[in-house]
Design an enzyme around this catalytic site. Structure first.
Site, PDB file in Angstrom:
ATOM      1  N   SER A  57      -6.807  -5.684  11.533  1.00 36.84           N
ATOM      2  CA  SER A  57      -6.527  -4.313  11.961  1.00 36.84           C
ATOM      3  C   SER A  57      -6.620  -4.264  13.480  1.00 36.84           C
ATOM      4  CB  SER A  57      -7.564  -3.360  11.358  1.00 36.84           C
ATOM      5  OG  SER A  57      -7.560  -2.125  12.070  1.00 36.84           O
ATOM      6  N   TYR A  96     -16.065  -1.194   8.882  1.00 34.70           N
ATOM      7  CA  TYR A  96     -14.677  -1.603   8.653  1.00 34.70           C
ATOM      8  C   TYR A  96     -14.201  -2.529   9.770  1.00 34.70           C
ATOM      9  CZ  TYR A  96      -9.580  -1.258   8.311  1.00 34.70           C
ATOM     10  OH  TYR A  96      -8.243  -1.558   8.223  1.00 34.70           O
TER      11      TYR A  96
HETATM   12  N1  LIG Z   1      -2.509   1.482   6.774  1.00 37.12           N
HETATM   13  C1  LIG Z   1      -3.043   1.262   7.977  1.00 37.12           C
HETATM   14  O1  LIG Z   1      -2.981   2.106   8.896  1.00 37.12           O
HETATM   15  C2  LIG Z   1      -3.718  -0.048   8.267  1.00 37.12           C
HETATM   16  C3  LIG Z   1      -4.048  -0.328   9.607  1.00 37.12           C
HETATM   17  C4  LIG Z   1      -4.680  -1.528   9.893  1.00 37.12           C
HETATM   18  C5  LIG Z   1      -4.966  -2.418   8.868  1.00 37.12           C
HETATM   19  N2  LIG Z   1      -4.624  -2.112   7.590  1.00 37.12           N
HETATM   20  C6  LIG Z   1      -4.961  -3.080   6.547  1.00 37.12           C
HETATM   21  O2  LIG Z   1      -3.808  -3.364   5.799  1.00 37.12           O
HETATM   22  C7  LIG Z   1      -4.152  -3.560   4.419  1.00 37.12           C
HETATM   23  C8  LIG Z   1      -3.390  -2.597   3.526  1.00 37.12           C
HETATM   24  O3  LIG Z   1      -3.546  -1.290   4.003  1.00 37.12           O
HETATM   25  P1  LIG Z   1      -2.990  -0.045   3.169  1.00 37.12           P
HETATM   26  O4  LIG Z   1      -3.049   1.129   4.046  1.00 37.12           O
HETATM   27  O5  LIG Z   1      -1.728  -0.417   2.497  1.00 37.12           O
HETATM   28  O6  LIG Z   1      -4.168   0.048   2.092  1.00 37.12           O
HETATM   29  P2  LIG Z   1      -4.257   0.917   0.733  1.00 37.12           P
HETATM   30  O7  LIG Z   1      -5.600   1.559   0.741  1.00 37.12           O
HETATM   31  O8  LIG Z   1      -3.052   1.772   0.572  1.00 37.12           O
HETATM   32  O9  LIG Z   1      -4.200  -0.215  -0.349  1.00 37.12           O
HETATM   33  C9  LIG Z   1      -5.276  -1.079  -0.546  1.00 37.12           C
HETATM   34  C10 LIG Z   1      -5.162  -1.582  -1.937  1.00 37.12           C
HETATM   35  O10 LIG Z   1      -6.291  -2.432  -2.213  1.00 37.12           O
HETATM   36  C11 LIG Z   1      -6.705  -2.175  -3.524  1.00 37.12           C
HETATM   37  N3  LIG Z   1      -8.092  -2.598  -3.709  1.00 37.12           N
HETATM   38  C12 LIG Z   1      -9.216  -1.975  -3.262  1.00 37.12           C
HETATM   39  N4  LIG Z   1     -10.306  -2.636  -3.698  1.00 37.12           N
HETATM   40  C13 LIG Z   1      -9.860  -3.694  -4.409  1.00 37.12           C
HETATM   41  C14 LIG Z   1     -10.500  -4.744  -5.105  1.00 37.12           C
HETATM   42  N5  LIG Z   1     -11.840  -4.789  -5.195  1.00 37.12           N
HETATM   43  N6  LIG Z   1      -9.756  -5.683  -5.729  1.00 37.12           N
HETATM   44  C15 LIG Z   1      -8.394  -5.612  -5.681  1.00 37.12           C
HETATM   45  N7  LIG Z   1      -7.722  -4.639  -5.044  1.00 37.12           N
HETATM   46  C16 LIG Z   1      -8.453  -3.685  -4.419  1.00 37.12           C
HETATM   47  C17 LIG Z   1      -6.514  -0.674  -3.696  1.00 37.12           C
HETATM   48  O11 LIG Z   1      -6.492  -0.298  -5.068  1.00 37.12           O
HETATM   49  C18 LIG Z   1      -5.181  -0.465  -2.983  1.00 37.12           C
HETATM   50  O12 LIG Z   1      -4.082  -0.611  -3.836  1.00 37.12           O
HETATM   51  C19 LIG Z   1      -5.660  -3.399   4.335  1.00 37.12           C
HETATM   52  O13 LIG Z   1      -6.264  -4.665   4.475  1.00 37.12           O
HETATM   53  C20 LIG Z   1      -5.964  -2.537   5.553  1.00 37.12           C
HETATM   54  O14 LIG Z   1      -7.292  -2.681   6.001  1.00 37.12           O
HETATM   55  C21 LIG Z   1      -4.010  -0.946   7.260  1.00 37.12           C
END
Ligand SMILES: NC(=O)c1ccc[n+]([C@@H]2O[C@H](COP(=O)([O-])OP(=O)(O)OC[C@H]3O[C@@H](n4cnc5c(N)ncnc54)[C@H](O)[C@@H]3O)[C@@H](O)[C@H]2O)c1
Length: 254
Positions: free
Chosen positions: A145, A158
């Site tokens: 991130s 986080y």
């Molecule tokens: N969206 C953003 O702005 C953003 C920014 C920086 C980094 N990220 C990173 O990108 C990745 C995806 O982000 P996103 O926004 O699509 O996330 P999201 O929250 O939409 O999706 C995360 C998914 O992980 C699943 N999950 C949670 N716990 C779990 C477990 N124990 N086992 C298996 N699956 C599990 C959830 O059910 C969900 O489907 C993450 O690693 C997040 O930290 C996202």
């Protein structure tokens, strides 16, 4: 127009947390590129697979916090597709976390975040390792991130977990190199996934700041990030390992 070859034909990819957001967009892209794709999640995986409507998609409930769940999932993937070539460690606890000054964060919340975001990645890498090493071919893509580069208030657990991912990516790359398993990382900026859009505290406090800190003045989509993940899964990155690409519209220069 010339038809592009499907660039992941014959490969099997596990995408954790693929029921929604960036994981889903990645699964969709991989499917379009001809891969066998495993939608691994704790919820919504069946619906996600149905939306993709392809025979080469397998929905599995895999909880990255649980050794038995991971082992059973890996066995099922091997039984169904016969190999595991690509792992995308996308699952994380993120948008659901309310910003909390660090002095008020609970140790249990730190453990909860680390269990998924850090130990979950370790657990998945360990589980796929024998299969990728044996095949002398593997691609692992981790999700960090932009907050790990820039810092942000109220999200210390986080951000620390995503800093760990940057370090783990480099270290895992050194351990896997002899077996041609490449480990890389994509670091998104704020991206408009369903979970982010639904989180008022993020939309109110961070969206404007994220846009103003970018060179490219638009919102990021899950597909923007999936494109960078695809690069690390494809043959085009065959001599790249231990690296992090920031897919954030030019916010962090890394
Ligand atoms: N969206 C953003 O702005 C953003 C920014 C920086 C980094 N990220 C990173 O990108 C990745 C995806 O982000 P996103 O926004 O699509 O996330 P999201 O929250 O939409 O999706 C995360 C998914 O992980 C699943 N999950 C949670 N716990 C779990 C477990 N124990 N086992 C298996 N699956 C599990 C959830 O059910 C969900 O489907 C993450 O690693 C997040 O930290 C996202």
């Amino acid at each position: 127009m010339e038809l592009k070859a499907k660039r992941l034909e014959g490969r099997t990819a596990i995408v954790t947390g693929a029921a929604y957001g960036i994981g889903y967009a990645t699964a969709e892209r991989f499917v379009a590129e001809g891969a066998n794709v495993v939608i691994a999640d704790i919820k919504g995986q069946e619906e996600a697979a149905e939306r993709l409507r392809r025979p080469n998609v397998l929905a599995l409930q895999i909880d990255v916090r649980d050794d038995d769940s991971v082992a059973a999932g890996i066995a099922r993937v091997l039984e169904h597709f016969g190999s595991i070539d690509i792992l995308v460690n996308n699952a994380a606890i993120s948008a659901e976390l309310r910003p909390t000054r660090f002095e008020d964060q609970l140790i249990n919340d730190w453990r909860r975040v680390y269990d998924v975001n850090v130990i979950g990645v370790f657990r998945m890498c360990r589980a796929v390792s024998p299969h990728m090493r044996r095949a002398k071919w593997g691609r692992i893509v981790n999700l960090a991130s932009g907050t790990a580069f820039k810092g942000a208030p109220g999200m210390l657990h986080y951000i620390a977990s995503k800093g760990a991912i940057l370090a783990m990516t480099r270290s895992l790359a050194t351990e896997f190199g002899d077996d041609n398993v490449l480990v890389n990382c994509v670091s998104p900026g704020l991206t408009m996934t369903e979970s982010v859009v639904a989180a008022d505290h993020i939309m109110e406090n961070f969206q404007e700041f994220a846009m103003s800190s970018r060179v490219l003045k638009r919102s990021a989509t899950a597909e923007d990030v999936a494109n960078a993940i695809f690069f690390f899964a494809s043959a085009d990155s065959a001599f790249v390992t231990g690296q992090t690409v920031t897919a954030d519209g030019g916010s962090v220069f890394h």
